[in-house]
Design an enzyme around this catalytic site. Structure first.
Site, PDB file in Angstrom:
ATOM      1  N   HIS A 268      33.337  53.092  62.877  1.00  0.00           N
ATOM      2  CA  HIS A 268      32.707  52.066  63.731  1.00  0.00           C
ATOM      3  C   HIS A 268      33.319  52.202  65.132  1.00  0.00           C
ATOM      4  CE1 HIS A 268      30.669  48.480  64.799  1.00  0.00           C
ATOM      5  NE2 HIS A 268      31.359  47.568  64.145  1.00  0.00           N
ATOM      6  N   HIS A 307      23.900  57.608  63.205  1.00  0.00           N
ATOM      7  CA  HIS A 307      23.875  56.154  63.285  1.00  0.00           C
ATOM      8  C   HIS A 307      23.026  55.618  62.149  1.00  0.00           C
ATOM      9  CE1 HIS A 307      23.591  52.123  64.947  1.00  0.00           C
ATOM     10  NE2 HIS A 307      24.651  52.462  65.660  1.00  0.00           N
ATOM     11  N   ASP A 363      29.370  56.460  71.191  1.00  0.00           N
ATOM     12  CA  ASP A 363      30.772  56.858  71.287  1.00  0.00           C
ATOM     13  C   ASP A 363      30.985  58.315  71.663  1.00  0.00           C
ATOM     14  OD1 ASP A 363      31.923  54.413  70.722  1.00  0.00           O
ATOM     15  OD2 ASP A 363      31.523  54.645  68.594  1.00  0.00           O
TER      16      ASP A 363
HETATM   17  N1  CMC Z   1      28.626  64.398  60.881  1.00  0.00           N
HETATM   18  C1  CMC Z   1      28.179  65.124  59.842  1.00  0.00           C
HETATM   19  N2  CMC Z   1      27.344  64.650  58.904  1.00  0.00           N
HETATM   20  C2  CMC Z   1      26.937  63.381  59.031  1.00  0.00           C
HETATM   21  C3  CMC Z   1      27.364  62.565  60.099  1.00  0.00           C
HETATM   22  C4  CMC Z   1      28.242  63.128  61.055  1.00  0.00           C
HETATM   23  N3  CMC Z   1      28.669  62.404  62.089  1.00  0.00           N
HETATM   24  N4  CMC Z   1      26.813  61.339  59.976  1.00  0.00           N
HETATM   25  C5  CMC Z   1      26.063  61.396  58.872  1.00  0.00           C
HETATM   26  N5  CMC Z   1      26.135  62.622  58.295  1.00  0.00           N
HETATM   27  C6  CMC Z   1      25.416  63.095  57.105  1.00  0.00           C
HETATM   28  C7  CMC Z   1      26.050  62.573  55.852  1.00  0.00           C
HETATM   29  O1  CMC Z   1      27.018  63.446  55.346  1.00  0.00           O
HETATM   30  C8  CMC Z   1      24.854  62.458  54.955  1.00  0.00           C
HETATM   31  O2  CMC Z   1      24.521  63.733  54.507  1.00  0.00           O
HETATM   32  P1  CMC Z   1      23.987  63.961  52.996  1.00  0.00           P
HETATM   33  O3  CMC Z   1      22.654  63.252  52.965  1.00  0.00           O
HETATM   34  O4  CMC Z   1      23.887  65.429  52.844  1.00  0.00           O
HETATM   35  O5  CMC Z   1      24.991  63.314  52.096  1.00  0.00           O
HETATM   36  C9  CMC Z   1      23.735  62.003  55.895  1.00  0.00           C
HETATM   37  O6  CMC Z   1      24.112  62.527  57.170  1.00  0.00           O
HETATM   38  C10 CMC Z   1      23.569  60.501  55.976  1.00  0.00           C
HETATM   39  O7  CMC Z   1      24.833  59.943  56.310  1.00  0.00           O
HETATM   40  P2  CMC Z   1      25.333  58.546  55.829  1.00  0.00           P
HETATM   41  O8  CMC Z   1      26.828  58.518  55.825  1.00  0.00           O
HETATM   42  O9  CMC Z   1      24.637  58.160  54.564  1.00  0.00           O
HETATM   43  O10 CMC Z   1      24.764  57.635  56.991  1.00  0.00           O
HETATM   44  P3  CMC Z   1      25.215  56.157  57.303  1.00  0.00           P
HETATM   45  O11 CMC Z   1      24.045  55.500  57.913  1.00  0.00           O
HETATM   46  O12 CMC Z   1      25.835  55.519  56.121  1.00  0.00           O
HETATM   47  O13 CMC Z   1      26.390  56.379  58.374  1.00  0.00           O
HETATM   48  C11 CMC Z   1      27.586  56.558  60.371  1.00  0.00           C
HETATM   49  C12 CMC Z   1      26.268  56.121  59.728  1.00  0.00           C
HETATM   50  C13 CMC Z   1      27.598  56.141  61.843  1.00  0.00           C
HETATM   51  C14 CMC Z   1      28.762  55.856  59.682  1.00  0.00           C
HETATM   52  C15 CMC Z   1      27.725  58.102  60.238  1.00  0.00           C
HETATM   53  O14 CMC Z   1      26.655  58.748  60.896  1.00  0.00           O
HETATM   54  C16 CMC Z   1      29.056  58.624  60.742  1.00  0.00           C
HETATM   55  O15 CMC Z   1      30.041  58.626  59.990  1.00  0.00           O
HETATM   56  N6  CMC Z   1      29.123  59.062  62.042  1.00  0.00           N
HETATM   57  C17 CMC Z   1      30.395  59.485  62.615  1.00  0.00           C
HETATM   58  C18 CMC Z   1      31.196  58.272  63.036  1.00  0.00           C
HETATM   59  C19 CMC Z   1      30.643  57.637  64.286  1.00  0.00           C
HETATM   60  O16 CMC Z   1      30.331  58.306  65.267  1.00  0.00           O
HETATM   61  N7  CMC Z   1      30.562  56.299  64.269  1.00  0.00           N
HETATM   62  C20 CMC Z   1      30.108  55.521  65.423  1.00  0.00           C
HETATM   63  C21 CMC Z   1      28.806  54.852  65.170  1.00  0.00           C
HETATM   64  S1  CMC Z   1      28.079  54.216  66.677  1.00  0.00           S
HETATM   65  C22 CMC Z   1      29.140  52.971  67.181  1.00  0.00           C
HETATM   66  C23 CMC Z   1      29.061  51.787  66.306  1.00  0.00           C
HETATM   67  O17 CMC Z   1      28.069  51.049  66.360  1.00  0.00           O
HETATM   68  O18 CMC Z   1      30.030  51.579  65.544  1.00  0.00           O
END
Ligand code: CMC
Length: 429
Positions: A268, A307, A363
């Site tokens: 986050h 996201h 970010d």
């Molecule tokens: N790098 C590589 N793979 C990713 C990433 C990433 N940054 N984000 C998602 N994925 C993949 C994930 O492994 C999954 O793949 P698979 O379907 O093969 O298992 C797929 O994309 C869906 O990911 P998810 O974790 O189910 O998606 P989510 O909606 O639960 O997570 C997130 C959203 C923001 C937590 C995630 O994209 C992430 O961890 N990003 C990196 C951390 C980040 O930049 N966070 C800041 C978010 S914006 C500021 C805020 O509002 O907090």
């Protein structure tokens, strides 16, 4: 007229149920009538991480993740970033309308005149170890504020809520700046009421021996815009924490501490810090392909990408990327920018990221700007927390006034052991 309802057939019993659809949603409680036996608990929904569950109705922030749209109270983020200030945007988010000139003057006056913190809070900050993470210091001290303002427990009183709103918005930058000054062993710099919200924050962070700190106007405005972009983002992890904890009717300082704790996590608000660490670790453009390969192999994430809601470019990232140029004109280019640009280019052309709709989020570039402005990496999530306090407060106030809201108390699906007798210790395997 269209029938706004959903007909459900339970194949276990053959029975059919009709449940109303309101605002594109059904009420989960309407599923409870779906039972196989009379004494059955009734059907629930299972939704870890709230992927498809609305926890509230809200009139504050609108996001269209597919089209990359973000509006506060109906106003597009691009227009606010162009024309508003953080203090005005905070008013808008909290009160629902842009202020008149008089309202803005009063609002600014109150926020400016609540910036000082009690000496005992300073002593409390003094007690932290020199290398304490400023985010840990911030969330602990904001919780401690609840012990200084017992009137904050009167949450049903609108005047009390107003006063705590002034205090929270005013004191978060002071707590954050003092946490930073403590970490580098510098004496605290007190608020300067002649400066605006962000100018004063920069003063409390960076003032040295000069009699009057004068912030660079370009950097002051850039930070203000970054604060506008981070002010609210509807029901994200920290805001849900604010609402969830606030639903127990605890005071807003305690609830804000929980929201800040949620924001601290690397998925986050901690992501901006994690992006900088990642770029530093990558070190040079030649290492990018190997880094991308490791991400795709599941050995870590490309921080600042992806996201839950945006499946198109994050509109905040677009504004930040543009702003970076203005900041770098003053500060000189951040050497990590080249790596970030190349990383983005490669990722946006890669099947793995395209398929999963992973784009840069807010970010990805914010940390580069913060670093160029002289902020240490550990303070990045703190900057996010200062801005997001406006959103947390707005959402908390909305929650308190919402007759639909109850104490947050999710259900679970129990998969553990059936009832069994206690086994004395000498008889256990
Ligand atoms: N790098 C590589 N793979 C990713 C990433 C990433 N940054 N984000 C998602 N994925 C993949 C994930 O492994 C999954 O793949 P698979 O379907 O093969 O298992 C797929 O994309 C869906 O990911 P998810 O974790 O189910 O998606 P989510 O909606 O639960 O997570 C997130 C959203 C923001 C937590 C995630 O994209 C992430 O961890 N990003 C990196 C951390 C980040 O930049 N966070 C800041 C978010 S914006 C500021 C805020 O509002 O907090």
């Amino acid at each position: 007229m269209r029938d706004e309802s959903l007909t459900i057939t339970d194949n276990r019993t053959g029975k059919t149920y009709k449940v109303p659809i309101e605002n594109g949603a059904i009420r989960a409680i309407d599923l409870r009538q779906i039972k196989t036996e009379e004494d059955d608990f009734g059907l629930m929904t299972y939704d870890p991480g709230f992927l498809n569950t609305a926890s509230c109705q809200s009139r504050i922030t609108y996001i269209d993740g597919e089209r990359g749209i973000l509006n506060y109270r109906g106003y597009p983020i691009e227009q606010l970033a162009e024309s508003s200030t953080f203090v005005e945007t905070a008013y808008l988010i909290i009160h629902g309308e842009l202020p008149t000139r008089q309202q803005l003057e009063d609002w600014t006056y109150h926020i400016t005149h609540h910036t000082i913190i009690h000496r005992n809070i300073e002593k409390f900050i003094d007690g932290f170890h020199y290398d304490a993470h400023p985010m840990g210091v911030l969330l602990s001290t904001v919780a401690a504020l609840s012990t200084f303002y017992p009137d904050a427990h009167d949450i049903m009183n609108p005047e009390s809520r107003q006063l705590q709103t002034y205090r929270l918005l005013a004191k978060m930058p002071t707590l954050a700046a003092f946490a930073y000054r403590h970490s580098i062993g510098m004496p605290y710099a007190y608020p300067d009421n002649d400066l605006n919200y962000t100018g004063n924050f920069l003063n409390m962070l960076f003032k040295k021996t000069e009699l009057k700190y004068r912030p660079d106007p370009v950097l002051e405005r850039a930070l203000d815009v970054l604060f506008i972009l981070h002010a609210d983002h509807e029901q994200n992890c920290s805001t849900s924490a604010m609402r969830s904890v606030g639903s127990s009717q605890v005071d807003p300082y305690s609830a804000t501490a929980d929201a800040a704790a949620a924001l601290y996590g690397p998925l986050h608000g901690g992501a901006n810090e994690a992006v900088l660490r990642m770029l530093t670790e990558i070190g040079s453009k030649e290492h990018i392909p190997d880094f991308i390969r490791r991400v795709k192999a599941g050995e870590g994430r490309l921080m600042g990408f992806g996201h839950r809601v945006y499946k198109n470019y994050d509109p905040r990232a677009r504004i930040i990327k543009r702003m970076a140029d203005e900041v770098f004109k003053v500060t000189g280019k951040n050497p990590l920018l080249e790596i970030a640009l190349e990383l983005e280019k490669i990722a946006l052309e890669d099947e793995y990221f395209i398929k999963r709709k992973l784009y840069p989020n807010v970010d990805f570039y914010s940390g580069l700007i913060y670093q160029a402005m002289g902020f240490p990496i550990t303070i990045f999530p703190v900057l996010f927390a200062i801005a997001r306090t406006a959103g947390w407060v707005a959402q908390w106030i909305e929650m308190i006034g919402d007759a639909d809201q109850k104490i947050a108390r999710p259900r679970q699906i129990y998969l553990g052991a059936d009832a069994r007798d206690y086994v004395p210790i000498d008889q256990r395997a």
